[in-house]
Scaffold this motif. Sequence first.
Motif, PDB file in Angstrom:
ATOM      1  N   GLN A  87     -41.136  -0.797 -22.274  1.00  0.00           N
ATOM      2  CA  GLN A  87     -39.746  -0.988 -22.667  1.00  0.00           C
ATOM      3  C   GLN A  87     -39.778  -0.804 -24.190  1.00  0.00           C
ATOM      4  OE1 GLN A  87     -39.121  -4.971 -21.904  1.00  0.00           O
ATOM      5  NE2 GLN A  87     -38.323  -4.510 -19.746  1.00  0.00           N
ATOM      6  N   THR A  88     -40.597  -1.186 -25.071  1.00  0.00           N
ATOM      7  CA  THR A  88     -40.613  -0.914 -26.527  1.00  0.00           C
ATOM      8  C   THR A  88     -40.781   0.585 -26.808  1.00  0.00           C
ATOM      9  OG1 THR A  88     -41.390  -3.217 -26.981  1.00  0.00           O
ATOM     10  CG2 THR A  88     -41.578  -1.386 -28.609  1.00  0.00           C
ATOM     11  N   GLY A  90     -40.420   2.966 -24.868  1.00  0.00           N
ATOM     12  CA  GLY A  90     -39.258   3.828 -24.278  1.00  0.00           C
ATOM     13  C   GLY A  90     -38.100   3.852 -25.161  1.00  0.00           C
ATOM     14  N   SER A  91     -38.017   2.792 -26.098  1.00  0.00           N
ATOM     15  CA  SER A  91     -36.672   2.604 -27.071  1.00  0.00           C
ATOM     16  C   SER A  91     -37.157   3.468 -28.381  1.00  0.00           C
ATOM     17  CB  SER A  91     -36.553   1.176 -27.157  1.00  0.00           C
ATOM     18  OG  SER A  91     -37.447   0.514 -28.084  1.00  0.00           O
ATOM     19  N   GLU A  93     -37.630   6.840 -30.477  1.00  0.00           N
ATOM     20  CA  GLU A  93     -37.642   8.469 -30.363  1.00  0.00           C
ATOM     21  C   GLU A  93     -38.882   9.069 -30.331  1.00  0.00           C
ATOM     22  OE1 GLU A  93     -34.787  10.073 -29.310  1.00  0.00           O
ATOM     23  OE2 GLU A  93     -33.683   8.218 -28.852  1.00  0.00           O
TER      24      GLU A  93
END
Length: 158
Positions: A87-88, A90-91, A93
């Motif tokens: 999740q991290t 994926g957030s 850029e």
Amino acid sequence: MAQPIPLEVPPRDPVRELRARLERAPEEHAEAILAAFDVLQELHDSGFLETARGALAASDDLLDRVVESAKTPEAIRAIRNLVFWRQTLGSIEPEWFKGIFQAIPEGIAQATAEREQPVSLLDLLRRLLHKDSLRALADAVDFLQALGRHLHSLESNP
């Protein structure tokens, strides 16, 4: 009054139907069968079939071991950490990572190239006050402030 029409459905013989299909298969699917034999031979030659056979034979034992390993508190924490990191990451850029990872070899090259020269305090201060160094320091301080905020919130909410 009308008479019912007798309907006699001959009994189905599934074995005979399959046998008839098998007899027609070589003629109808000759190219596909030959291609499948070629693929099968390649899988055999490469050792893949032997590996697959071994994996299938040991699958129950392997599955039991994986399940037992996954039940441990360490494995549960590791899985939770992986989900969190997914999740991290994926957030973030990709351009940010690209910039960071491109700077690593450049920084290492500079540090190793200048090892022979003595470092003066004035030189170090001059490099520290360069706009790129200041930008990196500001980003590092922002990161440290965010880290401190999150650590504080973890301590106050156990």
